[in-house]
Motif scaffolding. Structure first.
Motif, PDB file in Angstrom:
ATOM      1  N   UNK A 193       0.840  -1.201   0.000  1.00  0.00           N
ATOM      2  CA  UNK A 193       0.000   0.000   0.000  1.00  0.00           C
ATOM      3  C   UNK A 193       0.877   1.254   0.000  1.00  0.00           C
ATOM      4  N   UNK A 194       1.972   1.224   0.737  1.00  0.00           N
ATOM      5  CA  UNK A 194       2.898   2.366   0.791  1.00  0.00           C
ATOM      6  C   UNK A 194       3.480   2.657  -0.602  1.00  0.00           C
ATOM      7  N   UNK A 195       3.744   1.622  -1.384  1.00  0.00           N
ATOM      8  CA  UNK A 195       4.225   1.810  -2.760  1.00  0.00           C
ATOM      9  C   UNK A 195       3.167   2.514  -3.605  1.00  0.00           C
ATOM     10  N   UNK A 196       1.934   2.077  -3.480  1.00  0.00           N
ATOM     11  CA  UNK A 196       0.850   2.735  -4.214  1.00  0.00           C
ATOM     12  C   UNK A 196       0.719   4.186  -3.776  1.00  0.00           C
ATOM     13  N   UNK A 197       0.761   4.407  -2.489  1.00  0.00           N
ATOM     14  CA  UNK A 197       0.639   5.761  -1.948  1.00  0.00           C
ATOM     15  C   UNK A 197       1.734   6.679  -2.501  1.00  0.00           C
ATOM     16  N   UNK A 198       2.953   6.213  -2.503  1.00  0.00           N
ATOM     17  CA  UNK A 198       4.084   7.022  -2.969  1.00  0.00           C
ATOM     18  C   UNK A 198       3.856   7.491  -4.417  1.00  0.00           C
TER      19      UNK A 198
ATOM     20  N   UNK B  90      -5.560  21.432  -3.261  1.00  0.00           N
ATOM     21  CA  UNK B  90      -5.186  21.368  -1.847  1.00  0.00           C
ATOM     22  C   UNK B  90      -6.085  20.405  -1.085  1.00  0.00           C
ATOM     23  N   UNK B  91      -7.382  20.526  -1.285  1.00  0.00           N
ATOM     24  CA  UNK B  91      -8.337  19.663  -0.580  1.00  0.00           C
ATOM     25  C   UNK B  91      -8.242  18.214  -1.059  1.00  0.00           C
ATOM     26  N   UNK B  92      -8.060  18.031  -2.373  1.00  0.00           N
ATOM     27  CA  UNK B  92      -7.983  16.667  -2.920  1.00  0.00           C
ATOM     28  C   UNK B  92      -6.743  15.937  -2.404  1.00  0.00           C
ATOM     29  N   UNK B  93      -5.600  16.622  -2.370  1.00  0.00           N
ATOM     30  CA  UNK B  93      -4.364  15.992  -1.885  1.00  0.00           C
ATOM     31  C   UNK B  93      -4.492  15.652  -0.407  1.00  0.00           C
ATOM     32  N   UNK B  94      -5.070  16.545   0.378  1.00  0.00           N
ATOM     33  CA  UNK B  94      -5.261  16.268   1.807  1.00  0.00           C
ATOM     34  C   UNK B  94      -6.191  15.073   1.997  1.00  0.00           C
ATOM     35  N   UNK B  95      -7.289  15.054   1.278  1.00  0.00           N
ATOM     36  CA  UNK B  95      -8.247  13.953   1.359  1.00  0.00           C
ATOM     37  C   UNK B  95      -7.569  12.629   0.987  1.00  0.00           C
ATOM     38  N   UNK B  96      -6.753  12.656  -0.046  1.00  0.00           N
ATOM     39  CA  UNK B  96      -6.038  11.467  -0.501  1.00  0.00           C
ATOM     40  C   UNK B  96      -5.052  10.987   0.562  1.00  0.00           C
ATOM     41  N   UNK B  97      -4.268  11.900   1.112  1.00  0.00           N
ATOM     42  CA  UNK B  97      -3.298  11.531   2.154  1.00  0.00           C
ATOM     43  C   UNK B  97      -4.000  10.974   3.397  1.00  0.00           C
ATOM     44  N   UNK B  98      -5.093  11.606   3.787  1.00  0.00           N
ATOM     45  CA  UNK B  98      -5.846  11.127   4.951  1.00  0.00           C
ATOM     46  C   UNK B  98      -6.431   9.730   4.689  1.00  0.00           C
ATOM     47  N   UNK B  99      -6.885   9.501   3.466  1.00  0.00           N
ATOM     48  CA  UNK B  99      -7.442   8.193   3.110  1.00  0.00           C
ATOM     49  C   UNK B  99      -6.364   7.117   3.165  1.00  0.00           C
ATOM     50  N   UNK B 100      -5.183   7.431   2.663  1.00  0.00           N
ATOM     51  CA  UNK B 100      -4.088   6.456   2.740  1.00  0.00           C
ATOM     52  C   UNK B 100      -3.712   6.171   4.194  1.00  0.00           C
ATOM     53  N   UNK B 101      -3.717   7.191   5.033  1.00  0.00           N
ATOM     54  CA  UNK B 101      -3.398   6.974   6.457  1.00  0.00           C
ATOM     55  C   UNK B 101      -4.396   5.989   7.074  1.00  0.00           C
ATOM     56  N   UNK B 102      -5.665   6.146   6.761  1.00  0.00           N
ATOM     57  CA  UNK B 102      -6.689   5.235   7.273  1.00  0.00           C
ATOM     58  C   UNK B 102      -6.513   3.834   6.669  1.00  0.00           C
TER      59      UNK B 102
END
Length: 185
Positions: A35-40, A110-122
């Motif tokens: 998942x971390x690879x996909x996130x990166x 800005x909002x999309x990147x934050x939403x994406x990062x938060x989703x990956x954290x979850x």
């Protein structure tokens, strides 16, 4: 003779301790690394796309009713949230939004990147929670159709994300953006 036996016992014990195979990496760790690879790659692409191109969607060819670049990113995030909640047996902490594109408030960069990062954290929480003893547990599908295994849900985090990443790469390249994962080292 006693000294010889003591030396041999210590040597044998040491060989058993130090010569043994290292402990296996847990299933959750392996899945989380994937998942971390996909996130990166996905977050890197989301950050590389200029803000003024977030509304871009191809129009030439067979692209009627496709998602915009922003919607590709927020769709990935919305599905990460939905699947992760299902794998964790929790209520989805986000809204799926129209056509699984997430909240309408996440449309700009800005909002999309934050939403994406938060989703990956979850999603990392869900991937890390998989063990050999719970991987095959049957859970309600977050999409309302029957039951599916926890491992099936967690692996979907990766393949679904990469499916939309591939589409988003095309959008970026159509706008002259080389994805960070494709740039020379």
């Amino acid at each position: 003779m006693r000294r010889f036996l003591l030396v041999m016992t210590v040597a044998a014990g040491g060989a058993m301790i130090f010569g043994a195979d290292a402990p296996q990496t847990g299933m959750g760790k392996v899945l989380d690394d994937q998942l971390r690879s996909a996130e990166r790659e996905i977050v890197g692409l989301a950050e590389a796309m200029p803000a003024d191109k977030y509304g871009f969607r191809p129009t030439a060819g067979e692209f009627k009713n496709v998602r915009s670049f922003s919607q590709q990113m927020t769709h990935i995030a919305a599905v990460l949230y939905g699947i992760s909640a299902g794998a964790l047996g929790e209520k989805n902490p986000s809204e799926m939004g129209k056509d699984e594109n997430g909240p309408a408030s996440s449309a700009d960069k800005t909002a999309a990147v934050k939403y994406l990062k938060d989703a990956f954290a979850y999603a990392h929480k869900a991937a890390s929670a998989v063990t050999s003893s719970n991987a095959m547990d049957l859970l309600p599908s977050p999409f309302g159709n029957g039951r599916t295994s926890r491992i099936n849900l967690v692996t979907e985090l990766m393949w679904h994300s990469f499916d939309h990443y591939g589409q988003a790469v095309v959008y970026a390249r159509m706008n002259g953006i080389v994805p960070p994962a494709s740039r020379g080292q």
